[in-house]
Design a protein around this motif. Structure first.
Motif, PDB file in Angstrom:
ATOM      1  N   ALA A  57       0.862  -1.184   0.000  1.00 44.95           N
ATOM      2  CA  ALA A  57       0.000   0.000   0.000  1.00 44.95           C
ATOM      3  C   ALA A  57       0.894   1.228   0.000  1.00 44.95           C
ATOM      4  O   ALA A  57       1.857   1.302   0.778  1.00 44.95           O
ATOM      5  N   GLU A  58       0.598   2.175  -0.880  1.00 43.77           N
ATOM      6  CA  GLU A  58       1.425   3.371  -1.011  1.00 43.77           C
ATOM      7  C   GLU A  58       0.552   4.610  -1.096  1.00 43.77           C
ATOM      8  O   GLU A  58      -0.479   4.621  -1.785  1.00 43.77           O
ATOM      9  N   LEU A  59       0.986   5.655  -0.426  1.00 48.24           N
ATOM     10  CA  LEU A  59       0.366   6.971  -0.519  1.00 48.24           C
ATOM     11  C   LEU A  59       1.305   7.860  -1.329  1.00 48.24           C
ATOM     12  O   LEU A  59       2.452   8.073  -0.929  1.00 48.24           O
ATOM     13  N   SER A  60       0.828   8.342  -2.471  1.00 49.37           N
ATOM     14  CA  SER A  60       1.691   9.126  -3.357  1.00 49.37           C
ATOM     15  C   SER A  60       1.170  10.549  -3.489  1.00 49.37           C
ATOM     16  O   SER A  60      -0.023  10.827  -3.293  1.00 49.37           O
ATOM     17  N   TYR A  61       2.105  11.448  -3.815  1.00 49.90           N
ATOM     18  CA  TYR A  61       1.744  12.839  -4.106  1.00 49.90           C
ATOM     19  C   TYR A  61       2.354  13.211  -5.440  1.00 49.90           C
ATOM     20  O   TYR A  61       3.562  13.063  -5.647  1.00 49.90           O
ATOM     21  N   GLU A  62       1.526  13.696  -6.357  1.00 52.46           N
ATOM     22  CA  GLU A  62       1.963  14.013  -7.717  1.00 52.46           C
ATOM     23  C   GLU A  62       2.237  15.510  -7.827  1.00 52.46           C
ATOM     24  O   GLU A  62       1.321  16.333  -7.805  1.00 52.46           O
ATOM     25  N   PHE A  63       3.522  15.864  -7.948  1.00 48.57           N
ATOM     26  CA  PHE A  63       3.887  17.264  -8.123  1.00 48.57           C
ATOM     27  C   PHE A  63       3.571  17.750  -9.532  1.00 48.57           C
ATOM     28  O   PHE A  63       3.267  18.916  -9.746  1.00 48.57           O
ATOM     29  N   ALA A  64       3.701  16.840 -10.500  1.00 47.77           N
ATOM     30  CA  ALA A  64       3.438  17.124 -11.909  1.00 47.77           C
ATOM     31  C   ALA A  64       2.926  15.830 -12.529  1.00 47.77           C
ATOM     32  O   ALA A  64       3.037  14.758 -11.919  1.00 47.77           O
ATOM     33  N   PRO A  65       2.350  15.884 -13.743  1.00 41.29           N
ATOM     34  CA  PRO A  65       1.790  14.666 -14.340  1.00 41.29           C
ATOM     35  C   PRO A  65       2.748  13.485 -14.403  1.00 41.29           C
ATOM     36  O   PRO A  65       2.320  12.339 -14.386  1.00 41.29           O
ATOM     37  N   ASN A  66       4.070  13.728 -14.475  1.00 42.14           N
ATOM     38  CA  ASN A  66       5.033  12.630 -14.595  1.00 42.14           C
ATOM     39  C   ASN A  66       6.056  12.601 -13.467  1.00 42.14           C
ATOM     40  O   ASN A  66       7.118  11.976 -13.601  1.00 42.14           O
ATOM     41  N   PHE A  67       5.745  13.269 -12.336  1.00 42.90           N
ATOM     42  CA  PHE A  67       6.699  13.342 -11.242  1.00 42.90           C
ATOM     43  C   PHE A  67       5.951  13.198  -9.924  1.00 42.90           C
ATOM     44  O   PHE A  67       5.047  13.985  -9.628  1.00 42.90           O
ATOM     45  N   ALA A  68       6.315  12.174  -9.133  1.00 47.66           N
ATOM     46  CA  ALA A  68       5.601  11.908  -7.885  1.00 47.66           C
ATOM     47  C   ALA A  68       6.555  11.334  -6.842  1.00 47.66           C
ATOM     48  O   ALA A  68       7.594  10.757  -7.171  1.00 47.66           O
ATOM     49  N   VAL A  69       6.192  11.514  -5.581  1.00 46.89           N
ATOM     50  CA  VAL A  69       6.889  10.877  -4.466  1.00 46.89           C
ATOM     51  C   VAL A  69       5.873  10.022  -3.717  1.00 46.89           C
ATOM     52  O   VAL A  69       4.658  10.241  -3.815  1.00 46.89           O
ATOM     53  N   TYR A  70       6.358   9.047  -2.953  1.00 49.31           N
ATOM     54  CA  TYR A  70       5.438   8.164  -2.247  1.00 49.31           C
ATOM     55  C   TYR A  70       6.085   7.596  -1.000  1.00 49.31           C
ATOM     56  O   TYR A  70       7.315   7.513  -0.895  1.00 49.31           O
ATOM     57  N   VAL A  71       5.252   7.220  -0.058  1.00 47.94           N
ATOM     58  CA  VAL A  71       5.653   6.446   1.110  1.00 47.94           C
ATOM     59  C   VAL A  71       4.669   5.285   1.215  1.00 47.94           C
ATOM     60  O   VAL A  71       3.526   5.370   0.752  1.00 47.94           O
ATOM     61  N   GLY A  72       5.119   4.185   1.815  1.00 50.03           N
ATOM     62  CA  GLY A  72       4.212   3.047   1.895  1.00 50.03           C
ATOM     63  C   GLY A  72       4.772   1.922   2.729  1.00 50.03           C
ATOM     64  O   GLY A  72       5.818   2.040   3.378  1.00 50.03           O
ATOM     65  N   THR A  73       4.064   0.819   2.689  1.00 54.21           N
ATOM     66  CA  THR A  73       4.462  -0.388   3.406  1.00 54.21           C
ATOM     67  C   THR A  73       4.134  -1.596   2.545  1.00 54.21           C
ATOM     68  O   THR A  73       3.233  -1.548   1.695  1.00 54.21           O
ATOM     69  N   SER A  74       4.875  -2.681   2.745  1.00 60.71           N
ATOM     70  CA  SER A  74       4.594  -3.923   2.031  1.00 60.71           C
ATOM     71  C   SER A  74       4.924  -5.104   2.923  1.00 60.71           C
ATOM     72  O   SER A  74       5.742  -4.996   3.838  1.00 60.71           O
ATOM     73  N   ASN A  75       4.276  -6.211   2.634  1.00 57.02           N
ATOM     74  CA  ASN A  75       4.510  -7.436   3.388  1.00 57.02           C
ATOM     75  C   ASN A  75       4.424  -8.613   2.430  1.00 57.02           C
ATOM     76  O   ASN A  75       3.602  -8.619   1.510  1.00 57.02           O
ATOM     77  N   GLU A  76       5.291  -9.598   2.615  1.00 53.10           N
ATOM     78  CA  GLU A  76       5.258 -10.794   1.784  1.00 53.10           C
ATOM     79  C   GLU A  76       5.783 -11.980   2.570  1.00 53.10           C
ATOM     80  O   GLU A  76       6.468 -11.831   3.576  1.00 53.10           O
TER      81      GLU A  76
END
Length: 288
Positions: free
Chosen positions: A238-257
């Motif tokens: 699961a990731e929460l992303s923020y799009e600064f521009a249509p082709n540029f984004a940053v994200y934070v998240g977590t994963s488990n496997e």
């Protein structure tokens, strides 16, 4: 685990990501590399309306929740590079590779496995696409090659991509089958290698307020070993992303496997979050 400790790991991950992002843009030589098995591939670049070419760069750092300095601690950073060439409205070529750096244990660095594939997108209607693909995984990860004698992997995939669902969300359902090719049936540690896999994929993206979006992904894989034993595995992210521009984004998240079944082989072991196996991650994604 307390909320304070979770916040501390997120903070450390973001600090590491910020530093390495600066380094990556200062060192163009790294821009020729990309990801596959050590790293988790992001959304590929989208060719523009004026050019059939597209390029994507994804820098991600991640760490599990174990204490620093312990044997169980695992942290790494990876830079993935993806190139697309769109032959026409249906057929697209994708090439992907990655470099990674471990921050714990032996602190090794190297290339991850690379991929080369063709995808075929057929519009079913304005809100539904049918995507099929054939992919070759190339054994450019030397460590994995030495441990398992992997010579390569062939993958066939098919998926339905749903667009413009409620609240502007989108979803993906897909299946894939893979055949691994090894020089030897067993690993260097005397364990049978995985010969075939079948994977079910479910993805969902929900746009939120002010350029924020929530991306979730679930994969369930059934594997068959060379001695005909079976294994099952799950991946959730699961990731929460923020799009600064249509082709540029940053994200934070977590994963488990991990294994989809408990050691008794009957009860489910699928967990969305686990104090031991889950990782916290942060990344930056650029498409041109």
């Amino acid at each position: 685990m307390s909320s304070f400790k979770v916040f501390k790991y997120i903070r450390n991950a973001i600090q590491g990501f910020t530093l390495l992002a600066a380094l990556s843009f200062a060192a163009p030589v790294l821009a020729a590399n990309s990801a596959t098995s050590v790293t988790k591939a992001k959304s590929p670049a989208n060719p523009s309306a004026t050019s059939p070419w597209g390029f994507g760069f994804n820098l991600e750092t991640e760490s599990n929740l174990m204490k620093e300095g312990t044997y169980e601690r695992d942290a790494q950073t990876a830079l993935e590079t993806t190139m697309l060439y769109k032959f026409n409205k249906i057929t697209t070529l994708k090439l992907s590779t990655a470099v990674y750096k471990q921050h714990t244990g032996t602190e090794e660095a190297g290339f991850d496995n690379s991929t080369a594939g063709l995808s075929f997108t057929t519009p079913v209607n304005t809100n539904l696409d049918w995507k099929n693909g054939v992919t070759a995984i190339l054994p450019t990860n030397r460590k994995i090659q030495d441990e398992s004698s992997l010579q390569g992997t062939a993958v066939l995939s098919s998926a339905l991509a749903y667009k413009n669902l409620f609240w502007g969300s989108s979803a993906l359902t897909g299946i894939s089958a893979a055949r691994n090719f090894h020089e030897y049936n067993m690993t260097a540690e005397g364990v049978y290698n995985v010969r075939n896999t079948g994977t079910l994929t479910l993805g969902y993206t929900l746009p939120l307020f002010s350029n924020f979006a929530l991306d979730t992904l679930f994969k369930y894989t059934q594997a068959w070993l060379y001695n005909d034993d079976t294994r099952s595995k799950f991946v959730f992210s699961a990731e929460l992303s923020y799009e600064f521009a249509p082709n540029f984004a940053v994200y934070v998240g977590t994963s488990n496997e991990g294994s989809a079944l408990k050691p008794n082989g009957v009860d489910s072991n699928i967990e969305l979050f686990n104090d031991t196996s889950s990782v916290i991650k942060a990344g930056i994604n650029l498409n041109i």
